[in-house]
Design a protein around this motif. Structure first.
Motif, short mmCIF file in Angstrom:
data_model
loop_
_atom_site.label_atom_id
_atom_site.label_comp_id
_atom_site.label_asym_id
_atom_site.label_seq_id
_atom_site.Cartn_x
_atom_site.Cartn_y
_atom_site.Cartn_z
N ARG A 220 0.93 -1.24 0.12
CA ARG A 220 0.01 -0.10 -0.08
C ARG A 220 0.90 1.28 -0.16
NH1 ARG A 220 -4.72 -2.08 4.32
NH2 ARG A 220 -5.93 -2.96 2.87
N TRP A 222 3.85 1.53 -1.40
CA TRP A 222 4.54 1.56 -2.62
C TRP A 222 3.49 2.02 -3.58
CZ3 TRP A 222 3.06 -1.30 -7.10
CH2 TRP A 222 4.01 -1.37 -8.18
N LEU A 223 2.16 1.83 -3.39
CA LEU A 223 0.90 2.29 -4.22
C LEU A 223 1.10 3.86 -4.05
CD1 LEU A 223 -1.65 -0.38 -4.48
CD2 LEU A 223 -0.46 0.56 -6.48
N LEU A 224 0.91 4.15 -2.88
CA LEU A 224 0.85 5.81 -2.47
C LEU A 224 1.97 6.56 -3.10
CD1 LEU A 224 -0.42 5.66 1.12
CD2 LEU A 224 -1.81 6.04 -1.08
N LEU A 226 3.36 6.04 -5.97
CA LEU A 226 3.66 5.98 -7.66
C LEU A 226 2.70 7.35 -7.90
CD1 LEU A 226 2.33 2.46 -8.31
CD2 LEU A 226 4.67 3.58 -8.59
N ALA A 228 0.00 9.53 -10.15
CA ALA A 228 -1.23 9.22 -10.05
C ALA A 228 -1.59 8.51 -11.42
CB ALA A 228 -2.13 10.57 -10.17
N ARG A 230 0.21 6.36 -13.23
CA ARG A 230 0.73 4.88 -12.89
C ARG A 230 -0.46 4.04 -12.05
NH1 ARG A 230 6.47 3.34 -11.96
NH2 ARG A 230 5.70 1.46 -12.22
N ARG A 231 -0.87 4.74 -10.97
CA ARG A 231 -1.95 4.15 -10.08
C ARG A 231 -3.19 3.69 -11.17
NH1 ARG A 231 -0.50 7.57 -5.77
NH2 ARG A 231 -2.48 8.88 -6.28
N LEU A 234 -2.64 1.10 -13.14
CA LEU A 234 -2.74 -0.32 -12.36
C LEU A 234 -4.04 -0.79 -12.16
CD1 LEU A 234 0.27 -0.04 -9.62
CD2 LEU A 234 0.07 -1.66 -11.78
N ARG A 235 -4.83 0.30 -11.71
CA ARG A 235 -6.34 -0.10 -11.45
C ARG A 235 -6.93 -0.53 -12.81
NH1 ARG A 235 -6.42 5.05 -8.52
NH2 ARG A 235 -6.37 4.72 -6.11
#
Length: 568
Positions: A220, A222-224, A226, A228, A230-231, A234-235
């Motif tokens: 989590r 690592w996701l934060l 990234l 916006a 790239r997030r 991924l979604r």
């Protein structure tokens, strides 16, 4: 070690309660019926798993009530609770061997007593006590483990139980490919999991759970970190993978599992509709099956090629009409019950559902609705000359319909109308005082909920190819209400989870269908005790239910902070 007799008395009562549960399961026939299903071939059956779970639960609960004691005290109490539960089963074996209980308890058979005593008869009654005591001690050990260790252990055991339980369903699916056949040969014996397969499943499921527990927080973070973009990418990738799995699911699952998925989709559609009424607006409706029936009859009459055909429309032309007719029926129901609340509303809507079914069944309407003979000759839908004739094809219709209805339901929930429904649910008088037009919001809740059920009814009509009044019993309304409660009232994802749990799972275990209502009741009782907010609750409902707990914890923390320091 504590010598307080109240603590040991509580342990014995815990064992008696869980022993009573085990005896009940045995006498209703579940243990013997489930004994034929091997979880691990030649090691343990589903029937014996049930008994071990009662011993495990007794030990775990007794250990939880020993919080603050030492490990020996906890294990002693857990083992005692399990032994007491096993003693009740042993007493059943002894009594059943001395008396003919089958005159009053038809499931008290010699086969059951042989199963409980490990095939040793009265001489093996002590084995039941020892096995239950060991299970209780295992429950005590589980309570002593840290959550990081207990989670993977439970997940591993659940994985073994699930694979062993559904072996007969997975077997034909795995046989379709070379890779699947190789996996089948590794995991399964002729009846249940093989012992190496059980170990492999336990290690894989437990290992994945441990890995997720260990890396969840880091993932989590690592996701934060990234960007916006790239997030979002991924979604979208995760969404694409999920959609791809759903699209390929019927091809891999086969006709039976596809039929189960279609049924789950139909109940999801109805659940989304009833969720607007019950979950958001707080209007209890026990006659919801009427709208499902109206949608099915409307689509059937409009598309039928039989004697009752009235328009010979295609399925795609009939669905909008079915939706509108169901919506109008919902509004018509809403008008006379506008001033009714609570239990009286439930009774009034229940009556509406039964009246609708009796009208479809009546001789007076037989020339138009077919009476008990129903509507026959309903064709399958077609797209570009391709007939969607099997459940594998209709799954896609159900999937798209469910996605569309879920999107509409979510948009409605987040709209001004959705907030008005929630205000109505919380306090009708206050909502009216705030300027909400109760008549409009109530009628919209009834009408839109009924429209969603109409979509489900139209798909049901083409799935079966005919509609009969006896297909629309009160039980359907109760099932839809139950899946909303189990999934989480007011929660859209909860409707899907509830449908999978209360519709999909019993269909997969159809050979045990006679215990369906028992499982329903047990699931609802457990839900109220363990997760009153449901399996996937709405955030607002969850906050409301846990507000009192948070307040107690806050007051306790404040009291401890303000307490004067003690000497020494």
């Amino acid at each position: 070690m504590s010598t307080d007799p109240r603590l040991w008395g509580g342990t014995i009562r815990t064992g008696l309660v869980w022993g009573g549960v085990a005896v009940f399961l045995a006498l209703v026939g579940m243990v013997e019926a489930f004994a034929g299903r091997q979880i691990v071939a030649g090691v343990i059956s589903l029937g014996r798993s049930l008994l071990l779970l009662t011993g495990l639960a007794a030990g775990y609960q007794a250990a939880q009530r020993s919080a603050g004691g030492g490990p020996m005290l906890i294990l002693s109490r857990a083992g005692l609770a399990g032994a007491v539960a096993g003693a009740l089963l042993s007493a059943l074996v002894l009594v059943g061997s001395a008396l003919d209980l089958r005159q009053v308890l038809v499931n008290a058979s010699p086969g059951l007593f042989s199963l409980l005593s490990f095939g040793q008869g009265v001489a093996g009654a002590y084995l039941t006590v020892l096995a239950a005591m060991a299970a209780g001690a295992a429950g005590g050990v589980a309570s002593l483990l840290a959550a990081r260790a207990r989670g993977p252990l439970v997940t591993g055991l659940a994985g073994v139980l699930a694979l062993g339980l559904f072996q007969e369903l997975l077997d034909p699916v795995l046989r379709r490919s070379i890779v699947g056949s190789a996996i089948r040969g590794l995991l399964f014996a002729d009846n249940g999991l093989s012992l190496p397969g059980a170990f492999a499943t336990f290690l894989l499921a437990g290992g994945m759970s441990a890995l997720w527990t260990d890396r969840k927080a880091a993932a989590r973070r690592w996701l934060l970190t990234l960007p916006a973009s790239r997030r979002l990418g991924l979604r979208l990738l995760a969404l694409g993978l999920g959609v791809s799995v759903l699209l390929l699911l019927p091809l891999a699952a086969g006709p039976f599992l596809s039929t189960v998925l279609v049924l789950v989709g139909l109940y999801t559609l109805m659940g989304l509709g009833l969720n607007l009424e019950v979950g958001l607006a707080g209007l209890l409706d026990l006659g919801f099956v009427a709208f499902f029936a109206i949608g099915a009859y409307t689509a059937g009459l409009l598309t039928s090629t039989g004697d009752l055909a009235i328009a010979n429309l295609s399925f795609w032309g009939a669905v909008p009409v079915a939706v509108v007719v169901s919506l109008i029926a919902g509004v018509i129901l809403g008008v006379p019950v506008l001033g009714i609340r609570g239990d009286y509303l439930a009774i009034a809507t229940l009556g509406f559902g039964e009246i609708t079914r009796l009208l479809f069944l009546s001789d007076f309407l037989r020339p138009w609705l077919g009476g008990s003979q129903g509507v026959l000759g309903i064709p399958k839908p077609t797209i570009g000359g391709l007939e969607l004739k099997g459940p594998e094809h209709l799954f896609y219709v159900t999937l798209v319909s469910s996605a569309l209805v879920a999107y509409i339901a979510i948009r409605l929930r987040d709209s001004r109308l959705g907030r008005a429904w929630m205000a109505l649910r919380e306090d009708e008088d206050v909502a009216e005082a705030m300027g909400i037009n109760l008549v409009n919001v109530k009628l919209l809740a009834y009408g839109l909920g009924a429209a969603f059920a109409g979509v489900s009814g139209a798909i049901f009509a083409v799935l079966v190819g005919s509609v009969f009044p006896h297909s629309f019993q009160l039980l359907i309304s109760i099932n839809v209400l139950a899946l909303i409660i189990v999934g989480g009232i007011g929660s859209m994802p909860g409707v899907v989870v509830g449908s999978l749990f209360l519709v999909g799972l019993p269909e997969l275990l159809r050979e045990f269908a006679e215990f369906r209502f028992l499982v329903y009741g047990a699931a609802l009782v457990l839900m109220m005790q363990l997760r009153p907010e449901g399996l996937w609750p709405a955030a607002a409902i969850s906050r409301e239910l846990h507000a009192a707990d948070e307040m107690v914890r806050s007051r306790e923390a404040t009291r401890l902070t303000d307490a004067p320091p003690t000497d020494g």
